[in-house]
Write a protein that holds these residues in place. Structure first.
Motif, short mmCIF file in Angstrom:
data_model
loop_
_atom_site.label_atom_id
_atom_site.label_comp_id
_atom_site.label_asym_id
_atom_site.label_seq_id
_atom_site.Cartn_x
_atom_site.Cartn_y
_atom_site.Cartn_z
N ALA A 148 58.97 11.11 63.79
CA ALA A 148 60.15 10.51 64.41
C ALA A 148 61.39 10.77 63.57
CB ALA A 148 59.94 9.01 64.61
N CYS A 149 61.27 10.67 62.26
CA CYS A 149 62.42 10.90 61.37
C CYS A 149 62.87 12.35 61.39
CB CYS A 149 62.09 10.46 59.95
SG CYS A 149 62.07 8.68 59.72
N LEU A 150 61.93 13.28 61.54
CA LEU A 150 62.28 14.69 61.53
C LEU A 150 63.09 15.10 62.77
CD1 LEU A 150 59.05 16.25 60.04
CD2 LEU A 150 61.30 16.06 58.97
N ARG A 151 63.18 14.24 63.75
CA ARG A 151 63.98 14.53 64.95
C ARG A 151 65.47 14.30 64.71
NH1 ARG A 151 60.57 12.56 70.16
NH2 ARG A 151 58.63 13.57 69.60
N PHE A 152 65.82 13.69 63.60
CA PHE A 152 67.21 13.38 63.32
C PHE A 152 67.89 14.55 62.61
CE2 PHE A 152 65.51 9.18 63.92
CZ PHE A 152 66.55 8.47 64.49
N CYS A 158 68.30 3.14 64.71
CA CYS A 158 67.02 2.45 64.93
C CYS A 158 66.56 2.59 66.38
CB CYS A 158 67.13 0.97 64.53
SG CYS A 158 67.33 0.72 62.76
N GLU A 159 67.50 2.56 67.31
CA GLU A 159 67.16 2.74 68.72
C GLU A 159 66.58 4.13 68.94
OE1 GLU A 159 70.42 2.73 71.71
OE2 GLU A 159 69.41 0.92 72.41
N ASP A 160 67.22 5.14 68.39
CA ASP A 160 66.71 6.51 68.53
C ASP A 160 65.34 6.65 67.88
OD1 ASP A 160 68.97 7.24 69.92
OD2 ASP A 160 69.90 8.32 68.26
N PHE A 161 65.15 6.00 66.74
CA PHE A 161 63.87 6.02 66.05
C PHE A 161 62.78 5.41 66.93
CE2 PHE A 161 60.87 3.67 63.27
CZ PHE A 161 60.24 4.76 62.68
N LEU A 162 63.06 4.26 67.52
CA LEU A 162 62.07 3.59 68.37
C LEU A 162 61.77 4.39 69.64
CD1 LEU A 162 63.28 -0.08 67.86
CD2 LEU A 162 61.15 0.94 66.99
N ILE A 163 62.78 5.03 70.19
CA ILE A 163 62.57 5.90 71.36
C ILE A 163 61.68 7.07 70.96
CG2 ILE A 163 63.71 7.52 72.92
CD1 ILE A 163 66.07 5.47 73.01
N SER A 164 61.92 7.62 69.78
CA SER A 164 61.09 8.73 69.29
C SER A 164 59.64 8.28 69.11
CB SER A 164 61.63 9.28 67.97
OG SER A 164 62.85 9.92 68.17
N LEU A 165 59.44 7.07 68.58
CA LEU A 165 58.07 6.56 68.44
C LEU A 165 57.38 6.49 69.80
CD1 LEU A 165 58.35 3.66 65.82
CD2 LEU A 165 57.33 5.94 65.50
N THR A 166 58.12 6.02 70.80
CA THR A 166 57.56 5.93 72.16
C THR A 166 57.18 7.33 72.66
OG1 THR A 166 58.89 3.97 72.62
CG2 THR A 166 58.02 5.16 74.52
N ASP A 167 58.06 8.30 72.42
CA ASP A 167 57.76 9.69 72.81
C ASP A 167 56.49 10.20 72.15
OD1 ASP A 167 60.04 9.78 74.34
OD2 ASP A 167 61.20 10.94 72.88
N GLY A 184 63.42 19.14 84.75
CA GLY A 184 62.33 19.21 85.72
C GLY A 184 61.31 20.29 85.42
N THR A 185 61.70 21.28 84.62
CA THR A 185 60.80 22.40 84.35
C THR A 185 60.32 22.47 82.90
OG1 THR A 185 62.69 23.86 83.94
CG2 THR A 185 61.77 23.83 86.20
N HIS A 186 60.83 21.59 82.04
CA HIS A 186 60.44 21.57 80.63
C HIS A 186 60.06 20.15 80.22
CE1 HIS A 186 63.02 25.13 80.90
NE2 HIS A 186 62.34 25.61 79.87
N LYS A 187 59.01 20.04 79.45
CA LYS A 187 58.63 18.74 78.91
C LYS A 187 59.38 18.56 77.60
CE LYS A 187 54.60 16.09 77.43
NZ LYS A 187 54.69 14.87 78.14
N VAL A 188 60.36 17.66 77.60
CA VAL A 188 61.18 17.45 76.41
C VAL A 188 61.21 15.97 76.05
CG1 VAL A 188 62.64 19.47 76.84
CG2 VAL A 188 63.33 17.26 77.74
N SER A 189 61.46 15.69 74.80
CA SER A 189 61.54 14.31 74.31
C SER A 189 62.80 13.64 74.84
CB SER A 189 61.55 14.29 72.79
OG SER A 189 62.77 14.83 72.31
N SER A 190 62.83 12.33 74.77
CA SER A 190 64.03 11.60 75.17
C SER A 190 65.19 11.95 74.25
CB SER A 190 63.77 10.09 75.18
OG SER A 190 63.35 9.66 73.90
N TYR A 191 64.88 12.22 72.98
CA TYR A 191 65.93 12.63 72.03
C TYR A 191 66.57 13.93 72.49
CZ TYR A 191 68.19 14.17 67.77
OH TYR A 191 69.12 14.62 66.87
N PHE A 192 65.75 14.92 72.90
CA PHE A 192 66.31 16.19 73.34
C PHE A 192 67.02 16.05 74.68
CE2 PHE A 192 66.19 20.69 74.71
CZ PHE A 192 66.89 21.23 73.63
#
Length: 185
Positions: A161-165, A135-144, A64-72
């Motif tokens: 997106a790949c660097l998030r892995f 692939c699901e995590d990759f697509l979620i990262s693209l959305t982010d 609620g207090t930090h803007k974070v990616s769905s991956y994080f």
């Protein structure tokens, strides 16, 4: 169950457990960073004993207090679930069930099409499962990253997106997925 343990004692125990499972240095550092934030949260709230509800409150407060990616978001949830399991004396679980974060419908259709293609080419169930996860995590990262349409994908978004892995094996799977998309779309 481990009772009345401070977050410092729980953190050290959990990290030792993960080290014994051969977790990498970067992953352990992510755990340390998130658990340090939990410790700070508990100090600010004058909470001295860790309980599951404290972890849940921390997640809600942090997101609620930090803007974070769905991956994080997934990473924080995983860290807290592992801490809860450790605190309650539950055995280590390699991978948790599917996340709460869902793919957009059009991305889900693309992913399902790719998995059918892989299955028809003889991929085993375990291979399909890992390909789906990557692939699901990759697509979620693209959305982010603001890429809600696969036709608008570019090399910068793919690289980001790949660097998030943390697991670089994902890159090979993503490369095959992108090659499939290029040939089929």
């Amino acid at each position: 169950m481990i009772e009345n343990k401070s977050i410092d004692v729980l953190t050290q125990g959990l990290l030792r457990q993960l080290e014994s499972k051969f977790y990498g240095k970067d992953t352990l550092n992510n755990y340390r960073r998130i658990l340090k934030n939990l410790n700070i949260y508990m100090q600010q709230k004058a909470i001295f004993v860790y309980e599951v509800r404290v972890g849940d409150e921390f997640i809600k407060n942090y997101l609620g207090t930090h803007k974070v990616s769905s991956y994080f978001q997934k990473t924080i949830n995983t860290v807290i679930r592992r801490l809860n399991d450790y605190n309650e004396g539950k055995p280590y679980v390699l991978q948790y069930a599917n996340t709460q974060i869902r793919l957009q419908k059009h991305y889900q259709v693309l992913l399902e099409s790719y998995l059918v293609f892989c299955q028809e080419n003889g991929n085993r169930a375990s291979t399909l499962k890992s390909k789906k996860r990557f692939c699901e995590d990759f697509l979620i990262s693209l959305t982010d990253l603001g890429c809600n349409d696969i036709s608008k994908i570019n090399s910068a978004k793919i690289a980001n997106a790949c660097l998030r892995f943390n697991n670089k094996d994902a890159w090979a799977v993503i490369r095959m997925f992108l090659k499939y998309l290029q040939e089929k779309i």
